[in-house]
Scaffold this active site. Structure first.
Site, PDB file in Angstrom:
ATOM      1  N   GLY A   8       0.816  -1.216   0.000  1.00  0.00           N
ATOM      2  CA  GLY A   8       0.000   0.000   0.000  1.00  0.00           C
ATOM      3  C   GLY A   8       0.839   1.251   0.000  1.00  0.00           C
ATOM      4  O   GLY A   8       0.531   2.238   0.690  1.00  0.00           O
ATOM      5  N   ALA A   9       1.916   1.249  -0.795  1.00  0.00           N
ATOM      6  CA  ALA A   9       2.956   2.277  -0.708  1.00  0.00           C
ATOM      7  C   ALA A   9       2.490   3.689  -1.033  1.00  0.00           C
ATOM      8  O   ALA A   9       3.151   4.660  -0.660  1.00  0.00           O
ATOM      9  CB  ALA A   9       4.121   1.906  -1.629  1.00  0.00           C
ATOM     10  N   PHE A  12      -1.320   7.329   2.771  1.00  0.00           N
ATOM     11  CA  PHE A  12      -0.936   8.408   3.691  1.00  0.00           C
ATOM     12  C   PHE A  12       0.067   7.925   4.731  1.00  0.00           C
ATOM     13  O   PHE A  12       1.170   8.479   4.865  1.00  0.00           O
ATOM     14  CB  PHE A  12      -2.207   8.935   4.368  1.00  0.00           C
ATOM     15  N   ILE A  13      -0.268   6.889   5.487  1.00  0.00           N
ATOM     16  CA  ILE A  13       0.647   6.378   6.503  1.00  0.00           C
ATOM     17  C   ILE A  13       1.855   5.733   5.849  1.00  0.00           C
ATOM     18  O   ILE A  13       3.000   5.938   6.270  1.00  0.00           O
ATOM     19  CB  ILE A  13      -0.062   5.375   7.429  1.00  0.00           C
ATOM     20  N   ARG A  33      -1.182  -0.243  -6.686  1.00  0.00           N
ATOM     21  CA  ARG A  33      -2.204  -0.894  -7.499  1.00  0.00           C
ATOM     22  C   ARG A  33      -2.122  -0.531  -8.971  1.00  0.00           C
ATOM     23  O   ARG A  33      -2.783  -1.146  -9.803  1.00  0.00           O
ATOM     24  CB  ARG A  33      -3.588  -0.555  -6.953  1.00  0.00           C
ATOM     25  N   ASP A  59      -4.659  -6.456  -7.455  1.00  0.00           N
ATOM     26  CA  ASP A  59      -5.743  -7.024  -6.655  1.00  0.00           C
ATOM     27  C   ASP A  59      -5.153  -7.878  -5.536  1.00  0.00           C
ATOM     28  O   ASP A  59      -4.742  -9.016  -5.757  1.00  0.00           O
ATOM     29  CB  ASP A  59      -6.660  -7.874  -7.534  1.00  0.00           C
ATOM     30  N   LYS A 167     -11.308  -4.294  10.492  1.00  0.00           N
ATOM     31  CA  LYS A 167      -9.962  -4.230  11.061  1.00  0.00           C
ATOM     32  C   LYS A 167      -9.759  -5.326  12.098  1.00  0.00           C
ATOM     33  O   LYS A 167      -8.684  -5.923  12.195  1.00  0.00           O
ATOM     34  CB  LYS A 167      -9.719  -2.854  11.684  1.00  0.00           C
ATOM     35  N   SER A 212      -8.482  10.534   6.992  1.00  0.00           N
ATOM     36  CA  SER A 212      -8.141  11.315   8.180  1.00  0.00           C
ATOM     37  C   SER A 212      -7.664  12.724   7.830  1.00  0.00           C
ATOM     38  O   SER A 212      -7.920  13.679   8.579  1.00  0.00           O
ATOM     39  CB  SER A 212      -7.081  10.592   9.016  1.00  0.00           C
TER      40      SER A 212
END
Length: 332
Positions: A8-9, A12-13, A33, A59, A167, A212
């Site tokens: 998930g590069a 945000f985090i 992705r 995916d 989560k 966020s």
């Protein structure tokens, strides 16, 4: 130097996690992705171009999705998971990618990455808090707490509760994998509440902000006429969250541990007070509310474990809000 895979590069985090590892001297391989997302990640970390590589994983719900990405890496930070507070198709928008993505990355590591000894997984305070108990004055959450609401239990059908449940299920899937498969690597899970801080990942317009950051942006763009009600009573600065990921990877004693990663309690009233004081030009577009109003009685988060075991220190709300707003003001 070791190669760290960050899933998930483009997030945000993740952008801050990648920066933390690059600054420490690691080589980083990120998953994205699409090629468009890859271009944004390269731009964000352009000063480390020779130490950053990217793999397109379109995916992550496919069990073999990460087979290529994990080969040759020495550690993994798994961040790729949906953070959607207004989902309508809970199963396909939240549960499937969160749970199957977790199983996919762990399965690929076990099959193709013999050098990996530690996997750091970004969970959430959503996997800790019990939403059925509300603000729960006087209660202190610890790492021993779990959100009791899951996909198999009866829960109010609203997007926020579904996100929290997703989560919980994703983190439980990780611990179940370790228990059943007995992999050679250990996992560490981090459970941050709302994560605020400066935006450094590629965002073309305010409409493209992560959840966020958009939560703060709405307080400066004139769309909120009153101070919003609180949903969660704790935050962490994204830079501190990123450092916690680095420490969780590097600290041997973090193996098999779960950590609450949180700064102080806060309210939207405090955020508005800080914005109006630090940015006079935004006073007309930021709700005034009741300046100086104290924090109501609500649950607390016990972060002694992450402080004592990972040596964490947390930024104050004023620094986080100020730096967040400064970054948001650069958006068109």
């Amino acid at each position: 130097m070791a190669i760290i895979l960050v899933t998930g590069a483009s997030g945000f985090i993740a952008s801050h996690v990648i920066r933390a590892f690059l600054q420490k001297g690691y080589n980083v391989r990120g998953t994205v992705r699409s090629e468009k997302s890859a271009a944004g990640v390269r731009k964000t970390h352009s000063q480390y171009a020779e130490k950053l590589s990217l793999v397109v994983v379109p995916d992550m719900t496919v069990l073999t999705a990460f087979d290529e990405a994990v080969q040759g890496v020495d550690g993994v930070v798994h961040l790729a998971s949906p953070f959607i507070m207004n989902a309508t198709d809970f199963e396909n928008e939240l549960f499937v990618p969160a749970i199957q993505g977790t199983n996919a990355i762990l399965t690929s590591i076990q099959k193709h990455s013999p050098n990996v000894t530690r996997v750091v997984i970004t969970s959430s305070f959503g996997a800790v808090v019990d939403p059925t108990k509300g603000d729960r004055p006087g209660y202190t959450y610890t790492e021993a707490d779990w959100n009791p609401i899951t996909t198999t239990s009866t829960f109010p059908h609203n997007a926020v509760t579904a996100y929290l449940a997703s989560k919980t299920c994703a983190e439980q899937a990780a611990w179940d994998f370790v228990e059943s498969q007995k992999p050679s690597f250990s996992i560490t899970t981090l459970c941050p509440p709302l994560v605020y801080g400066p935006v450094i990942h590629a965002v073309e317009t305010p409409a493209g902000l992560n959840t966020s950051s958009a939560d703060i942006y709405r307080l400066i763009n004139g769309s909120e006429k009153t101070v919003p009600p609180m949903a969660f009573w704790a935050f962490v600065d994204v830079r501190d969250a990123a450092h916690a990921h680095l420490r969780a990877f590097e600290t041997p004693e973090a193996a098999g541990q779960r950590y609450l990663v949180s700064g102080s309690s806060y309210t939207y009233q405090q955020i508005c007070d800080i914005i109006r004081a630090k940015f006079p030009a935004l006073r007309d577009s930021t709700p005034e509310g009741a300046p100086g109003e104290p924090i109501p009685s609500a649950y607390k988060l016990d972060t002694r474990k992450v402080v004592n075991e990972l040596g964490m220190k947390f930024r104050p709300l004023e620094e986080t809000v100020t730096d967040t707003v400064m970054s948001l003001l650069t958006l068109k």
